[in-house]
Design an enzyme around this catalytic site. Structure first.
Site, PDB file in Angstrom:
ATOM      1  N   ASP A  46      57.401  51.040  37.063  1.00 33.97           N
ATOM      2  CA  ASP A  46      57.225  52.450  37.442  1.00 33.97           C
ATOM      3  C   ASP A  46      57.747  53.338  36.321  1.00 33.97           C
ATOM      4  O   ASP A  46      58.904  53.207  35.923  1.00 33.97           O
ATOM      5  CB  ASP A  46      57.996  52.706  38.745  1.00 33.97           C
ATOM      6  CG  ASP A  46      58.054  54.176  39.120  1.00 33.97           C
ATOM      7  OD1 ASP A  46      57.131  54.921  38.739  1.00 33.97           O
ATOM      8  OD2 ASP A  46      59.018  54.562  39.807  1.00 33.97           O
ATOM      9  N   GLU A  71      37.176  34.941  44.220  1.00 32.36           N
ATOM     10  CA  GLU A  71      38.163  34.503  45.224  1.00 32.36           C
ATOM     11  C   GLU A  71      37.424  33.692  46.287  1.00 32.36           C
ATOM     12  O   GLU A  71      36.590  34.216  47.011  1.00 32.36           O
ATOM     13  CB  GLU A  71      38.853  35.710  45.873  1.00 32.36           C
ATOM     14  CG  GLU A  71      40.012  35.256  46.753  1.00 32.36           C
ATOM     15  CD  GLU A  71      40.384  36.250  47.858  1.00 32.36           C
ATOM     16  OE1 GLU A  71      41.419  36.023  48.497  1.00 32.36           O
ATOM     17  OE2 GLU A  71      39.656  37.215  48.096  1.00 32.36           O
ATOM     18  N   ASP A  95      36.770  39.927  44.657  1.00 34.00           N
ATOM     19  CA  ASP A  95      37.555  39.808  45.883  1.00 34.00           C
ATOM     20  C   ASP A  95      36.684  39.274  47.013  1.00 34.00           C
ATOM     21  O   ASP A  95      35.518  39.661  47.147  1.00 34.00           O
ATOM     22  CB  ASP A  95      38.086  41.206  46.247  1.00 34.00           C
ATOM     23  CG  ASP A  95      38.962  41.190  47.489  1.00 34.00           C
ATOM     24  OD1 ASP A  95      40.088  40.691  47.395  1.00 34.00           O
ATOM     25  OD2 ASP A  95      38.516  41.664  48.548  1.00 34.00           O
TER      26      ASP A  95
HETATM   27  C1  GLC Z   1      41.480  39.372  49.355  1.00 34.98           C
HETATM   28  C2  GLC Z   1      42.687  39.942  48.655  1.00 34.98           C
HETATM   29  C3  GLC Z   1      43.656  40.406  49.705  1.00 34.98           C
HETATM   30  C4  GLC Z   1      42.985  41.499  50.511  1.00 34.98           C
HETATM   31  C5  GLC Z   1      41.669  40.989  51.108  1.00 34.98           C
HETATM   32  C6  GLC Z   1      40.843  42.114  51.614  1.00 34.98           C
HETATM   33  O1  GLC Z   1      41.797  38.257  50.105  1.00 34.98           O
HETATM   34  O2  GLC Z   1      43.248  38.997  47.790  1.00 34.98           O
HETATM   35  O3  GLC Z   1      44.846  40.884  49.149  1.00 34.98           O
HETATM   36  O4  GLC Z   1      43.826  41.915  51.546  1.00 34.98           O
HETATM   37  O5  GLC Z   1      40.870  40.355  50.149  1.00 34.98           O
HETATM   38  O6  GLC Z   1      40.322  42.862  50.533  1.00 34.98           O
HETATM   39 CA    CA Z   2      54.913  55.314  39.393  1.00 35.54          CA
END
Ligand code: GLC
Ligand code: CA
Length: 549
Positions: free
Chosen positions: A28, A277, A207
């Site tokens: 941050d 994923e 994703d």
């Molecule tokens: C995937 C991501 C996860 C997210 C989900 C919905 O599994 O890795 O973090 O909550 O998709 O987008």
């Molecule tokens: Ca920040």
């Protein structure tokens, strides 16, 4: 059997190591307790020093942050919490100057319910964007169109009172699923890909990649008769069904072939990569996502190591099964932890986490390293008032929360671990061991996890056998050991891992060798391989051949 399809000219994503940054938790710089892009830029020199090759950024797009950025309202901008497009361009430029690649999270399955597309879609049945999402009539009697369940509990359908239909959400009801069967959706989402590739992004992590194509007839899922977990961890109600119709419909492969063509068109000067994923543990089904002609996703992510018990034989069986499922030329990959799973140090303990790091960085295939694992960060217990994760909030107390593995990176021993100023409250609590477990301390400690991770990354970088060499498991070793050979040309490296805390003796009909690195970081010596002694929780990389002079 040796798996030795060595890439002729390995590409960066085959030879390199991917480091996952969870941007909220990295660094941050404007004192709001949330990590930002300027913070990532400030830490690029650390990542180069560490020796990784690519950074995968979890989502940084504008978002109401119900799911911390996986719920997106604009795919072609940056959330002001993280910065802006100009800062993003600086990040890409600064990363590229250092030889680091940038991989963006790409979330095709769902948007936020605040996305203008969805606001239009839900405004009336006649709206031109109506068909951009998955809408369906109730069953007679008013119940949801079918029995599909959301990953985080309850029906996957939400009733919309204004237009008298249900919409589909595979996750949270604030994250409606896009309708990829609508060509306009596909085109718009491919334009998003073009937008980021044009900005110089080197790859995408797709994703929920398996979810975008569902059964077009929206048929029910069959029951899961013996309630076996449909994946490796229990999602409670979600596990009462076999998820045959709510994801992975066969025509998904056509979409990924098209996406690949798009990436290939951009790859002439600089190769781009897609990671997908995929929570698939039938390796034949998983491998199908590479494409029958290796013309789909470059690397469907492999979560095998996250899903199995930490035992030498089980891990070997996993690696052998993955290798056996790959079509020739398909490049493997391994994930050890991420923002959805308990950290490796918590799953296997701090001693075995070192063995796991050695495994990850010496298997054949691209490793994905989760931020903080290189210093041995563990899961943090989250006090109730701090709980953030929607998956915990939807089903409290069932162990589904992901906040524990998302706590701020520990940079040094100052209050808030150097993540944010001492006076600021970080968005998640800092681990209580931050005074010992942090980058500043571990950099100076010859035996720390960080020193080990960095030494492994350096050795891997300078040793083709370890990055792109063949993999051959060695049989006939003690049950608690996993031993394999990596070979490239004449270069042969033996990896010997002890998964137990007891000493083990491995007998190998090989000449001598030289230990290049032990997880204990206290030996570099010539040895006889006919009786190789491994101390408890020790893993070694041994250069094979009589190297004594
Ligand atoms: C995937 C991501 C996860 C997210 C989900 C919905 O599994 O890795 O973090 O909550 O998709 O987008
Ligand atoms: Ca920040």
């Amino acid at each position: 059997m040796a798996h030795d399809v060595q890439p002729q000219q390995p590409l960066w994503w085959q030879q390199g190591v991917i480091y996952q940054v969870y941007p909220r938790s990295f660094k941050d710089t404007n004192a709001d307790g949330i990590g930002d892009l300027t913070g990532i830029i400030a830490k690029l020199d650390y990542l180069t020093w560490l020796g990784v090759d690519a950074i995968w950024l979890s989502p940084i797009y504008p978002s109401p942050m119900i799911d911390f950025g996986y719920d997106i309202t604009d795919y072609t901008d940056i959330d002001p919490l993280f910065g802006d497009l100009a800062t993003f361009d600086t990040l890409v430029a600064q990363a590229h100057q250092r030889g680091l690649k940038i991989i963006m999270d790409y979330v095709p399955n769902h948007t936020s319910d605040q996305h203008p597309w969805f606001i239009q879609s839900r405004s009336s049945r006649a709206n031109p964007r109506r068909d951009w999402y998955v809408w369906a009539d109730p069953k007679p009697g008013g119940s949801p169109p079918n029995n599909w369940l959301a990953s985080w509990g309850g029906s996957a359908w939400e009733w919309d009172i204004t237009t008298g239909q249900y919409y589909l959400h595979s996750y949270h009801k604030a994250m409606p699923d896009l309708n990829w069967r609508n060509p306009a959706v596909k085109e718009a989402m491919f334009d998003v890909v073009r937008f980021w590739l044009d900005r110089g992004v080197d790859g995408l992590r797709i994703d929920s990649a398996q979810r975008i194509m569902k059964d077009p007839q929206l048929r029910d899922n069959p029951p899961n008769p013996d309630l076996r977990g449909t994946t490796y961890k229990s999602f409670t109600d979600y596990d009462t069904q076999l998820h045959l119709n709510d994801k992975g419909h066969p025509d998904i492969h056509e979409v990924y072939r098209e996406l690949r063509q798009l990436l290939d068109a951009y790859s002439i000067l600089s190769p781009r990569v897609a990671l997908g994923e995929m929570h698939i543990y039938d390796w034949k089904v998983w491998a199908r996502y590479y494409g029958l002609q290796l013309d789909e996703i470059h690397m469907p992510l492999n979560f095998g190591l996250v899903s199995i018990p930490w035992k030498a034989r089980t891990v070997q069986q996993l690696v052998d099964a993955v290798e056996a499922a790959l079509l020739p030329g398909a490049w493997p990959n391994y994930v050890l932890s991420n923002h959805d799973e308990p950290r490796i140090a918590t799953r296997v303990g701090p001693e075995q986490a070192r063995v796991a790091m050695l495994l990850l960085l010496t298997l054949r295939g691209t490793p994905t390293l989760y931020y903080g694992d290189e210093i041995g960060m563990h899961d943090v217990e989250i006090p109730p008032e701090y709980i953030q994760d929607p998956s915990e909030k939807s089903q409290p107390g069932k162990g589904l929360g992901r906040d524990p593995e998302r706590t701020p990176m520990q940079w040094d021993g100052t209050p808030n671990a150097g993540f944010c100023p001492p006076t600021v409250k970080p968005w998640l609590p800092i681990a209580d061991d931050y005074k010992q477990t942090n980058v500043a301390i571990e950099r100076e400690d010859r035996h720390s996890m960080l020193t080990l991770a960095r030494a492994l990354l350096q050795l891997r970088r300078t040793t083709p056998a370890l990055s792109v060499g063949s993999y051959t498991p060695i049989e006939g070793v003690p049950d608690d050991c996993f031993v394999y050979m990596r070979q490239f040309g004449k270069q042969r490296h033996l990896i010997a891992l002890n998964f137990s805390s007891n000493e083990q003796q491995v007998h190998l009909p090989k000449p001598g060798g030289r230990v290049l690195l032990s997880t204990h970081l206290d030996r570099e010596e010539s040895i006889e391989l006919n009786t190789l002694r491994l101390r408890g929780d020790e893993g070694c990389i041994i250069e094979v051949g009589d190297t004594r002079t």
